[in-house]
Design a protein around this motif. Structure first.
Motif, PDB file in Angstrom:
ATOM      1  N   SER A   1       0.817  -1.210   0.000  1.00  0.00           N
ATOM      2  CA  SER A   1       0.000   0.000   0.000  1.00  0.00           C
ATOM      3  C   SER A   1       0.847   1.255   0.000  1.00  0.00           C
ATOM      4  CB  SER A   1      -0.933  -0.013   1.202  1.00  0.00           C
ATOM      5  OG  SER A   1      -0.163  -0.038   2.378  1.00  0.00           O
TER       6      SER A   1
ATOM      7  N   SER B   1      -5.222   5.164  -2.792  1.00  0.00           N
ATOM      8  CA  SER B   1      -5.589   3.931  -3.501  1.00  0.00           C
ATOM      9  C   SER B   1      -5.380   2.690  -2.638  1.00  0.00           C
ATOM     10  CB  SER B   1      -4.798   3.804  -4.797  1.00  0.00           C
ATOM     11  OG  SER B   1      -3.502   3.290  -4.552  1.00  0.00           O
ATOM     12  N   GLU B   2      -4.631   2.826  -1.563  1.00  0.00           N
ATOM     13  CA  GLU B   2      -4.431   1.738  -0.587  1.00  0.00           C
ATOM     14  C   GLU B   2      -4.029   0.429  -1.260  1.00  0.00           C
ATOM     15  OE1 GLU B   2      -8.030   1.687   1.692  1.00  0.00           O
ATOM     16  OE2 GLU B   2      -7.288   3.284   3.016  1.00  0.00           O
TER      17      GLU B   2
ATOM     18  N   SER C   1      -4.099  -0.382  -4.657  1.00  0.00           N
ATOM     19  CA  SER C   1      -4.538  -0.699  -6.032  1.00  0.00           C
ATOM     20  C   SER C   1      -3.616  -0.057  -7.070  1.00  0.00           C
ATOM     21  CB  SER C   1      -5.990  -0.281  -6.265  1.00  0.00           C
ATOM     22  OG  SER C   1      -6.099   1.118  -6.366  1.00  0.00           O
TER      23      SER C   1
ATOM     24  N   ARG D   1     -13.640   6.955  -6.328  1.00  0.00           N
ATOM     25  CA  ARG D   1     -13.323   5.672  -5.658  1.00  0.00           C
ATOM     26  C   ARG D   1     -11.946   5.233  -6.147  1.00  0.00           C
ATOM     27  NH1 ARG D   1     -17.374   2.323  -7.436  1.00  0.00           N
ATOM     28  NH2 ARG D   1     -15.541   1.122  -8.003  1.00  0.00           N
ATOM     29  N   HIS D   2     -10.985   5.274  -5.248  1.00  0.00           N
ATOM     30  CA  HIS D   2      -9.598   5.079  -5.678  1.00  0.00           C
ATOM     31  C   HIS D   2      -9.213   3.622  -5.882  1.00  0.00           C
ATOM     32  CE1 HIS D   2      -9.401   9.253  -4.469  1.00  0.00           C
ATOM     33  NE2 HIS D   2      -8.248   9.332  -5.086  1.00  0.00           N
ATOM     34  N   ASP D   3     -10.098   2.696  -5.535  1.00  0.00           N
ATOM     35  CA  ASP D   3      -9.687   1.288  -5.647  1.00  0.00           C
ATOM     36  C   ASP D   3      -9.621   0.805  -7.091  1.00  0.00           C
ATOM     37  OD1 ASP D   3     -12.394   1.324  -6.018  1.00  0.00           O
ATOM     38  OD2 ASP D   3     -12.868  -0.211  -4.531  1.00  0.00           O
ATOM     39  N   SER D   4     -10.028   1.644  -8.040  1.00  0.00           N
ATOM     40  CA  SER D   4      -9.882   1.271  -9.451  1.00  0.00           C
ATOM     41  C   SER D   4      -8.624   1.849 -10.084  1.00  0.00           C
ATOM     42  CB  SER D   4     -11.091   1.772 -10.255  1.00  0.00           C
ATOM     43  OG  SER D   4     -12.260   1.170  -9.786  1.00  0.00           O
TER      44      SER D   4
END
Ligand SMILES: [Fe+2]
Length: 292
Positions: free
Chosen positions: A13, A255-256, A258, A213-216
């Motif tokens: 991360s 983004s943790e 991603s 949404r930063h996970d993408s």
């Protein structure tokens, strides 16, 4: 066409890999870059040539790219698919991509969330898509078709806004959230493009980041151009500014895990002015900035 999992699995991360653009025919630059990068990003249109049979990939550059071997992963970044053109995308680009992917394994491929032609006329520039429900439906259908056709991850990038947006159903971040939610495609966030939009149109980057949404987000771009008549241009001719790197770092943090790579983009035409040593130093500074 199998995607290598090596780079996809190793991220944490707090750190990301570093990449750089390479458009061929500069082996001395490639030699300098390879010890400093994990990914080499290639634009197919730039490594292609026009001949009697139309446009095709340069055999010389393809040999160079194949010789990279395990020294770096290759990622493909298109500029002419025109996924947002109402009349349809570019079959010529897909043919180039078919040809490339038959010869080289890539980690993923990407395009700009934009259109480059209207009524059969090439605009000579990328324009950002309208953020409407109709446009979202159209681009989602095309993303799914691309995903099915190639079976490897596909990312879309935020483009700079040359002209202000027309009235929309979605905000910039809302449109990207829906797009990634409905299709599972990833995002490239170009930090310099966000800065251009803020400078040229008053785009609110903090509000955008809060809504996105930063996970993408799988990839970041950093670059820099010049200001002309008060407009900050997306020309990739300079070393990245500290503010751009700071912004990319902020996205990586959010983004943790991603986000996997930060790519420094520069045009082949800018290389003589920048010089190989300065490009290498830029990559070293990015490595230092994005190490955990
Ligand atoms: Fe970019």
């Amino acid at each position: 066409m199998a995607a290598s999992q090596n780079y996809l699995d190793r991220e944490t991360s707090t750190s990301v890999a570093i990449g750089a653009t390479y458009e061929g025919r500069d082996p001395a630059l490639l030699e300098r870059m390879l010890p400093l990068v994990d990914y080499v990003e290639v634009t197919l249109e730039t490594i292609s040539q026009v001949n009697d049979r139309g446009i095709s990939l340069s055999g010389d550059i393809m040999r160079e790219l194949k010789n990279i071997g395990k020294e770096a992963q290759i990622i493909v970044h298109g500029v002419s698919l025109s996924i947002g053109s109402h009349e349809g995308w570019s079959p010529t680009y897909l043919r180039l991509l078919d040809d490339f992917l038959e010869q080289v394994d890539v980690a993923w491929h990407s395009e700009h969330l934009a259109y480059t032609k209207v009524d059969g006329e090439h605009l000579g520039i990328m324009l950002a898509m309208p953020k409407t429900e109709e446009a979202l439906d159209m681009v989602c259908e095309r993303v799914r078709a691309i995903q099915e056709r190639y079976g490897i991850p596909f990312l879309l990038e935020n483009t700079v806004h040359v002209i202000p947006d027309c009235p929309s159903d979605y905000s910039e971040a809302g449109f990207l959230n829906e797009l990634t939610d409905r299709t599972g495609c990833g995002l490239i966030l170009d930090a310099y493009n966000l800065e251009c939009d803020a400078h040229n149109h008053g785009f609110d980057i903090p509000a955008f980041l809060d809504e996105l949404r930063h996970d993408s987000v799988r990839e970041l771009h950093v670059a820099c151009g010049v200001e002309h008549n008060g407009i900050l241009l997306d020309v990739h001719s300079q070393l990245a500014r500290n503010s751009t790197v700071d912004l990319a770092q902020e996205v990586v943090r959010r983004s943790e895990g991603s986000a996997q790579v930060v790519v420094y983009e520069f045009m082949p035409e800018a290389i003589p002015g920048l010089g190989h040593p300065a490009i290498a130093e830029q990559l070293r500074r990015l490595r230092a900035a994005f190490e955990s």
